[in-house]
Write an enzyme that holds these catalytic residues in place. Structure first.
Site, PDB file in Angstrom:
ATOM      1  N   HIS A 105       0.861  -1.186   0.000  1.00 46.74           N
ATOM      2  CA  HIS A 105       0.000   0.000   0.000  1.00 46.74           C
ATOM      3  C   HIS A 105       0.899   1.238   0.000  1.00 46.74           C
ATOM      4  O   HIS A 105       1.929   1.265   0.686  1.00 46.74           O
ATOM      5  CB  HIS A 105      -0.913   0.001   1.237  1.00 46.74           C
ATOM      6  CG  HIS A 105      -1.934   1.092   1.176  1.00 46.74           C
ATOM      7  ND1 HIS A 105      -1.614   2.412   1.398  1.00 46.74           N
ATOM      8  CD2 HIS A 105      -3.254   1.070   0.864  1.00 46.74           C
ATOM      9  CE1 HIS A 105      -2.703   3.150   1.235  1.00 46.74           C
ATOM     10  NE2 HIS A 105      -3.709   2.356   0.914  1.00 46.74           N
ATOM     11  N   GLU A 174      -4.046   1.367  -7.172  1.00 45.71           N
ATOM     12  CA  GLU A 174      -4.439   2.489  -6.318  1.00 45.71           C
ATOM     13  C   GLU A 174      -3.577   3.697  -6.660  1.00 45.71           C
ATOM     14  O   GLU A 174      -2.494   3.880  -6.074  1.00 45.71           O
ATOM     15  CB  GLU A 174      -4.203   2.139  -4.849  1.00 45.71           C
ATOM     16  CG  GLU A 174      -5.038   1.018  -4.324  1.00 45.71           C
ATOM     17  CD  GLU A 174      -5.286   1.214  -2.832  1.00 45.71           C
ATOM     18  OE1 GLU A 174      -6.448   1.340  -2.455  1.00 45.71           O
ATOM     19  OE2 GLU A 174      -4.308   1.285  -2.075  1.00 45.71           O
TER      20      GLU A 174
HETATM   21  P1  PGA Z   1      -9.619   6.019   0.356  1.00 43.42           P
HETATM   22  O1  PGA Z   1      -8.349   5.085   0.636  1.00 43.42           O
HETATM   23  O2  PGA Z   1     -10.764   5.111   0.008  1.00 43.42           O
HETATM   24  O3  PGA Z   1      -9.846   6.742   1.660  1.00 43.42           O
HETATM   25  O4  PGA Z   1      -9.261   6.927  -0.767  1.00 43.42           O
HETATM   26  C1  PGA Z   1      -8.099   3.974  -0.168  1.00 43.42           C
HETATM   27  C2  PGA Z   1      -6.819   3.305   0.261  1.00 43.42           C
HETATM   28  O5  PGA Z   1      -5.874   3.970   0.678  1.00 43.42           O
HETATM   29  O6  PGA Z   1      -6.718   2.067   0.210  1.00 43.42           O
END
Ligand code: PGA
Length: 256
Positions: A105, A174
């Protein structure tokens, strides 16, 4: 459409609680809402993966009894048990009933290397924990059209890791510029990214991955995301701490 009732592989909803809750708050939330989430999913082919912070895993595990609810961790050590102050071994996560674990992440990747992330995946596979591999580019890299280069570099050390394993690789795209910003990429961009990753994995003989999207998934962004057929699940940060939002999201991802 991203989720059909007759799909055989469950659609994943991954709740990444980050460090939003204290230990007591996380335990109370899980005790209050786990059963409600199970009820929401009872006639749906959706798996819900709750990823609280490490401290709450042991307390929450007994509440995750339903067959569509799973426990996940937010990270793990790249090493086996040993002299690694402050780290959590994949072996311990397995003992804590974690079936999934996020790795790479962006909020953790920035303190480590792509090679370390691959080592974490190896550790998880040793303990039959399914890794959810998060990848993503910065705003600057996106603006410089370097997205695919960056994602390729992040995935490269993982190339042969899934060989002879029964576990399906989940790759969560992401974009860092989308996390927590209420901004999601256009569907054109998403289709381009997933298609490129699909081709890359095929070229590498990387076991066929399932794709997840994460970054500002919300009640207002899900409808557009639904149109991207590559997406087999969503990784939700902030919105996953609110049961009403989860309830609405579940109702919005279902299509006949
Ligand atoms: P968010 O975070 O939905 O608050 O944008 C997603 C993540 O960091 O996995």
């Amino acid at each position: 459409m991203i989720y059909k009732k007759n799909d055989t592989t469950p659609y994943l909803i991954i709740a990444n609680w980050k460090m939003y809750f204290s230990y007591k708050e996380a335990c109370a939330w899980a005790a209050t809402y786990s059963e409600n989430i199970a009820q929401l999913l009872h006639d749906k082919n959706i798996s819900f993966i709750l990823c609280p912070s490490f401290d709450a895993l042991a307390n929450i595990a007994p509440a995750i009894t339903h067959n569509k609810l799973y426990l996940g961790a937010q990270d793990c050590s790249a090493y086996q048990l040993g002299a690694y102050t402050g780290q959590i071994a994949a072996e311990s996560l397995a003992q804590l009933a974690c079936s999934y674990c996020l790795v790479g992440h962006s909020e953790t990747r920035k303190y480590t290397t792509n090679i370390d992330v691959a080592q974490k995946v190896k550790q998880l596979l040793e303990w039959d924990i399914c890794p959810i591999i998060c990848i993503g580019e910065t705003q600057k890299e996106y603006e410089q059209s370097r997205t695919i280069d960056v994602l390729t570099q992040q995935l490269e050390p993982l190339k042969n890791i899934f060989e002879n394993r029964n576990i399906t690789p989940y790759i969560a795209y992401e974009p860092i510029w989308s996390i927590g910003t209420d901004t999601v990429p256009t569907n054109n961009h998403l289709n381009y990214v997933y298609k490129s990753l699909d081709q890359l994995c095929a070229r590498w003989n990387f076991k066929k991955p399932l794709f997840i999207y994460g970054g500002s998934v919300s009640v207002s962004t899900i409808k557009e995301l639904n149109k991207v057929s590559y997406i087999r699940g969503i990784l939700i940060g902030r919105a996953s701490t609110d049961f009403q939002k989860i309830k609405t999201l579940v109702s919005l991802i279902e299509k006949d």
